[in-house]
Design a protein around this motif. Structure first.
Motif, mmCIF file in Angstrom:
data_model
loop_
_atom_site.group_PDB
_atom_site.id
_atom_site.type_symbol
_atom_site.label_atom_id
_atom_site.label_comp_id
_atom_site.label_asym_id
_atom_site.label_seq_id
_atom_site.Cartn_x
_atom_site.Cartn_y
_atom_site.Cartn_z
ATOM 1 N N LYS A 94 -27.806 24.230 0.154
ATOM 2 C CA LYS A 94 -27.869 25.085 1.336
ATOM 3 C C LYS A 94 -26.675 24.779 2.230
ATOM 4 N N PRO A 95 -26.032 25.789 2.769
ATOM 5 C CA PRO A 95 -24.851 25.537 3.611
ATOM 6 C C PRO A 95 -25.233 24.808 4.895
ATOM 7 N N VAL A 96 -24.381 23.892 5.297
ATOM 8 C CA VAL A 96 -24.656 23.133 6.513
ATOM 9 C C VAL A 96 -24.137 23.858 7.757
ATOM 10 N N ASP A 97 -23.168 24.753 7.575
ATOM 11 C CA ASP A 97 -22.639 25.518 8.696
ATOM 12 C C ASP A 97 -21.916 26.748 8.145
ATOM 13 N N ARG A 98 -21.283 27.512 9.028
ATOM 14 C CA ARG A 98 -20.626 28.751 8.609
ATOM 15 C C ARG A 98 -19.482 28.480 7.634
ATOM 16 N N ALA A 99 -18.680 27.468 7.926
ATOM 17 C CA ALA A 99 -17.554 27.173 7.044
ATOM 18 C C ALA A 99 -18.045 26.821 5.643
ATOM 19 N N ASP A 100 -19.131 26.083 5.577
ATOM 20 C CA ASP A 100 -19.689 25.708 4.281
ATOM 21 C C ASP A 100 -20.248 26.935 3.566
ATOM 22 N N ALA A 101 -20.896 27.835 4.306
ATOM 23 C CA ALA A 101 -21.415 29.061 3.703
ATOM 24 C C ALA A 101 -20.283 29.907 3.134
ATOM 25 N N LEU A 102 -19.207 30.034 3.868
ATOM 26 C CA LEU A 102 -18.059 30.804 3.383
ATOM 27 C C LEU A 102 -17.446 30.161 2.138
ATOM 28 N N ARG A 103 -17.387 28.846 2.137
ATOM 29 C CA ARG A 103 -16.850 28.136 0.970
ATOM 30 C C ARG A 103 -17.706 28.408 -0.270
ATOM 31 N N ILE A 104 -19.019 28.317 -0.110
ATOM 32 C CA ILE A 104 -19.921 28.542 -1.240
ATOM 33 C C ILE A 104 -19.820 29.981 -1.724
ATOM 34 N N LEU A 105 -19.845 30.922 -0.808
ATOM 35 C CA LEU A 105 -19.765 32.342 -1.183
ATOM 36 C C LEU A 105 -18.448 32.657 -1.883
ATOM 37 N N ARG A 106 -17.371 32.044 -1.426
ATOM 38 C CA ARG A 106 -16.068 32.250 -2.062
ATOM 39 C C ARG A 106 -16.075 31.702 -3.491
ATOM 40 N N SER A 107 -16.727 30.559 -3.687
ATOM 41 C CA SER A 107 -16.768 29.967 -5.031
ATOM 42 C C SER A 107 -17.608 30.801 -5.991
ATOM 43 N N LEU A 108 -18.612 31.517 -5.474
ATOM 44 C CA LEU A 108 -19.489 32.333 -6.324
ATOM 45 C C LEU A 108 -18.918 33.719 -6.590
ATOM 46 N N SER A 109 -17.942 34.130 -5.802
ATOM 47 C CA SER A 109 -17.394 35.482 -5.920
ATOM 48 C C SER A 109 -16.855 35.748 -7.324
ATOM 49 N N GLY A 110 -17.350 36.804 -7.955
ATOM 50 C CA GLY A 110 -16.853 37.212 -9.257
ATOM 51 C C GLY A 110 -17.252 36.299 -10.399
ATOM 52 N N THR A 111 -18.321 35.514 -10.222
ATOM 53 C CA THR A 111 -18.732 34.572 -11.259
ATOM 54 C C THR A 111 -20.165 34.849 -11.719
ATOM 55 N N THR A 112 -20.535 34.223 -12.820
ATOM 56 C CA THR A 112 -21.931 34.154 -13.239
ATOM 57 C C THR A 112 -22.379 32.712 -13.083
ATOM 58 N N HIS A 113 -23.445 32.513 -12.359
ATOM 59 C CA HIS A 113 -23.949 31.164 -12.124
ATOM 60 C C HIS A 113 -25.407 31.069 -12.561
ATOM 61 N N GLU A 114 -25.920 29.857 -12.545
ATOM 62 C CA GLU A 114 -27.290 29.596 -12.980
ATOM 63 C C GLU A 114 -28.155 29.262 -11.775
ATOM 64 N N VAL A 115 -29.347 29.828 -11.757
ATOM 65 C CA VAL A 115 -30.338 29.469 -10.740
ATOM 66 C C VAL A 115 -31.525 28.835 -11.454
ATOM 67 N N ARG A 116 -31.796 27.585 -11.114
ATOM 68 C CA ARG A 116 -32.947 26.883 -11.683
ATOM 69 C C ARG A 116 -33.981 26.673 -10.583
ATOM 70 N N THR A 117 -35.199 27.080 -10.861
ATOM 71 C CA THR A 117 -36.294 26.792 -9.949
ATOM 72 C C THR A 117 -37.354 26.007 -10.700
ATOM 73 N N ALA A 118 -37.629 24.819 -10.214
ATOM 74 C CA ALA A 118 -38.684 23.981 -10.780
ATOM 75 C C ALA A 118 -39.932 24.115 -9.923
ATOM 76 N N VAL A 119 -41.079 24.144 -10.575
ATOM 77 C CA VAL A 119 -42.370 24.247 -9.897
ATOM 78 C C VAL A 119 -43.224 23.066 -10.332
ATOM 79 N N ALA A 120 -43.894 22.446 -9.374
ATOM 80 C CA ALA A 120 -44.778 21.316 -9.677
ATOM 81 C C ALA A 120 -46.123 21.546 -8.999
ATOM 82 N N LEU A 121 -47.187 21.277 -9.729
ATOM 83 C CA LEU A 121 -48.549 21.398 -9.212
ATOM 84 C C LEU A 121 -49.238 20.051 -9.376
ATOM 85 N N ALA A 122 -49.587 19.429 -8.245
ATOM 86 C CA ALA A 122 -50.261 18.134 -8.258
ATOM 87 C C ALA A 122 -51.747 18.340 -8.000
ATOM 88 N N THR A 123 -52.571 17.910 -8.946
ATOM 89 C CA THR A 123 -54.014 17.932 -8.799
ATOM 90 C C THR A 123 -54.501 16.493 -8.931
#
Length: 202
Positions: A94-123
């Protein structure tokens, strides 16, 4: 008429995860712990992104379960999730500020990236885990588009500095995998975990 009783606790501060649980009719209660489970946790030295996202979800569920016991709350299963954006083997948090958000968005521009979501259920006595992997292709964005997107406030609090369900949808060419997984809670995998934990959906 009293509202339906919650079926589980959600160890997450994410409103999107709440919306997705309500979408499938699952009544739940958010665990309001002293440190809400919503901030990026540090990646351990040598830890792969795949191991990182699974460990983070697991630890959120376990911390939520421990908090439930300490507070003498009703004993219910605890659900937690963690979403990580991965580009070229590196975790984009997660971006810490605007400059970091712009940096991340610039790095993702025109790319294919992976999104991993892990789910855990504790009983009581059990911990169930699952991981959803989705490929997301973003079109090339201009500097002005990235600036305007940051002006919307949407990038903040989101892994990879974007929300697929919001304005950023106009940047996404295609996804291969789970839309709800990119939002933060893959419904298919979550339903499978709930069934393993003895929780029937409506």
């Amino acid at each position: 008429m009293n509202p339906p009783a919650p079926r589980l606790y959600l160890a997450s501060a994410s409103p999107r995860r709440r919306e997705l649980l309500l979408q499938i009719g699952l009544m739940h209660q958010v665990l309001h712990t002293p440190a809400p489970a919503g901030e990026d946790e540090p990646q351990l030295p040598g830890e792969s992104p795949a191991d990182y996202v699974l460990r983070t979800a697991r630890e959120k569920a376990q911390r939520g379960q421990a908090w439930m016991m300490r507070q003498s709350l009703d004993v219910l299963p605890v659900l937690a999730a963690d979403t990580t954006v991965i580009l070229d083997g590196a975790v984009l948090g997660k971006p810490v500020d605007r400059a970091d958000a712009l940096r991340i968005l610039r790095s993702l521009s025109g790319t294919t990236h992976e999104v991993r979501t892990a789910v855990a259920l504790a009983t009581p006595g059990h911990l169930f885990e699952a991981v959803c992997v989705t490929q997301v292709a973003l079109r090339a964005t201009t500097a002005l588009e990235r600036e305007r997107y940051c002006d919307s406030g949407e990038p903040y609090g989101k892994a990879g500095a974007y929300g697929i369900q919001g304005v950023a949808g106009i940047f996404i060419e295609r996804i291969t995998g789970s839309y709800s997984g990119v939002m933060g809670l893959p419904l298919y995998e979550t339903a499978q975990l709930l069934a393993r934990g003895g929780i029937d959906l409506p």
